[in-house]
Design an enzyme around this catalytic site. Sequence first.
Site, mmCIF file in Angstrom:
data_model
loop_
_atom_site.group_PDB
_atom_site.id
_atom_site.type_symbol
_atom_site.label_atom_id
_atom_site.label_comp_id
_atom_site.label_asym_id
_atom_site.label_seq_id
_atom_site.Cartn_x
_atom_site.Cartn_y
_atom_site.Cartn_z
ATOM 1 N N SER A 244 0.677 -1.210 -0.054
ATOM 2 C CA SER A 244 -0.049 -0.038 0.080
ATOM 3 C C SER A 244 0.700 1.143 0.083
ATOM 4 O O SER A 244 1.612 1.451 -0.937
ATOM 5 C CB SER A 244 -0.903 0.129 1.116
ATOM 6 O OG SER A 244 -1.878 0.926 1.132
ATOM 7 N N ASP B 138 -8.696 -5.396 -5.923
ATOM 8 C CA ASP B 138 -8.304 -4.095 -5.207
ATOM 9 C C ASP B 138 -8.732 -2.891 -6.127
ATOM 10 O O ASP B 138 -8.243 -2.660 -7.089
ATOM 11 C CB ASP B 138 -6.780 -4.076 -4.643
ATOM 12 C CG ASP B 138 -6.613 -2.600 -4.092
ATOM 13 O OD1 ASP B 138 -7.614 -2.004 -3.534
ATOM 14 O OD2 ASP B 138 -5.444 -2.304 -3.871
ATOM 15 N N HIS C 246 -6.541 -5.661 -1.604
ATOM 16 C CA HIS C 246 -5.397 -4.802 -1.279
ATOM 17 C C HIS C 246 -4.360 -5.136 -0.750
ATOM 18 O O HIS C 246 -3.241 -4.991 -1.067
ATOM 19 C CB HIS C 246 -6.026 -3.642 -0.599
ATOM 20 C CG HIS C 246 -5.134 -2.301 -0.523
ATOM 21 N ND1 HIS C 246 -4.326 -1.801 -1.762
ATOM 22 C CD2 HIS C 246 -4.633 -1.536 0.650
ATOM 23 C CE1 HIS C 246 -3.684 -0.823 -1.084
ATOM 24 N NE2 HIS C 246 -3.729 -0.926 0.193
#
Length: 466
Positions: free
Chosen positions: A175, A387, A443
């Site tokens: 991320s 995601d 994600h």
Amino acid sequence: MASPMKILVLLLLFLTPTFSHWVVDTLPGFPGKLPFKLQTGYIGVGESELVQLFYYFIESERSPENDPLFLWLTGGPGCSALSGLLYEIGPFTFNYANSTGDIPSLELNQYAWTKVANIIFLDQPVGTGFSYAKTWEAYRCSDTLSAQYAYSFLIKWFLDHPKFLSNPLYIAGDSYAGIIIPQIVQRIYDGLESGIEPRLNIKGYVEGNPATDKYADCNNRVVYAHRMGLLSDNLYESTKVSCDGHYIDEHPQNAACQYDLERVSKCTEKINMPQILEPECSNENLLSLDVSSIGENVTSLLLLQHWCREDNYLYSSIWANNKIVQKALHVREETITEWVRCNKTLNYKVNVERTEAYIYDVKSTVDYHKSFTNKCCRALIYSGDHDMGIPHLSTEEWIESLNFAVEDEWRPWFVEDQVAGYTMKYLEKEYELTYATVKGAGHTAPEYKPQQCLAMLQRWLSNYSL
């Protein structure tokens, strides 16, 4: 003769470095002695070591003296390393079915990355997890300062753990860590060229669904929504034309664009961005409760609504805020207010330049990736393909923009004879980049597809084809 930079760095490192670490043999919620080696500790960084970064270090369960060493950064910014440890790649996680008491039960994670690597899980930037600052001013941070502190942390950690200096080193995370990781890697290479000691045995980096170009990552959400069938062809084409392909900019004078974006929003506002197939829901009411008072009622509270992945995160709040747990982890009692999985005062938001505590001063790290072509460097970039927060097509777009030679064309990769995702491999001089999608993952890919992600990592570390 040593350069001024080298002398300055050496003085900063050796004048008053302080190390505090402890071996943890047992953990509340886990039956018996831990079957792996866990160490926790603090390392001071920055001016007068006002910033104290907390870490969890877990030795490889296979061959700690030979296996690679990972520095793992969780995203946000401001999401605790404990989140990556408990929900993604660490050796233990929650036994949800049996977590009915004041301290949630723990169980082993059979797909932990610590089966093949030594991993330092770092609470960074300051204000994350159990990391803290000694003054309010020292809590102010930024993308560049966060990377500098992480690099300083690594140098000092190796001074305290010299036996791991020969292990291959990889900087890893997911991320928002995609903004920080390339900066750390660059600082390590710069340090090697400047002769800074100790010499780190950097071999490359690993990024999962990485934030890379903040504008493109967010702008491509509309493109991704169309690709996944959330937007009709007509609506997407109309929006693309009326907004000229810019979907996160303000268009006060463009009524057609504003109208189309409102229609797009209606189609996507109830979609769960981290994993578009899972329900969109909120545990804000649950998380606003005093976690110390929930205790045995946690299961019944969660039964009040249909399951959401956020339900799992409540267990970490209960566990990490328990004083017995904090004592076992050797958290400094005087520094604790409340542990939160993600510090929302630091979290990045689209088109925001800063918060009171954090400045988002790096917009893109694409050029860092380009600059590594003159290094002997390996990179693994992977994307959970469900995601929508940082879509895989955005990652593919910036990788293609590097214009590297394709070594291995797009093809499926398999786990237990099933398609686990798709992969490509690029080569440019001594730089090697492997890209992989993880089919069906969200994600934080290892959280959704742990078996597939461990297989991917093992093959990549062994220089096997995915």
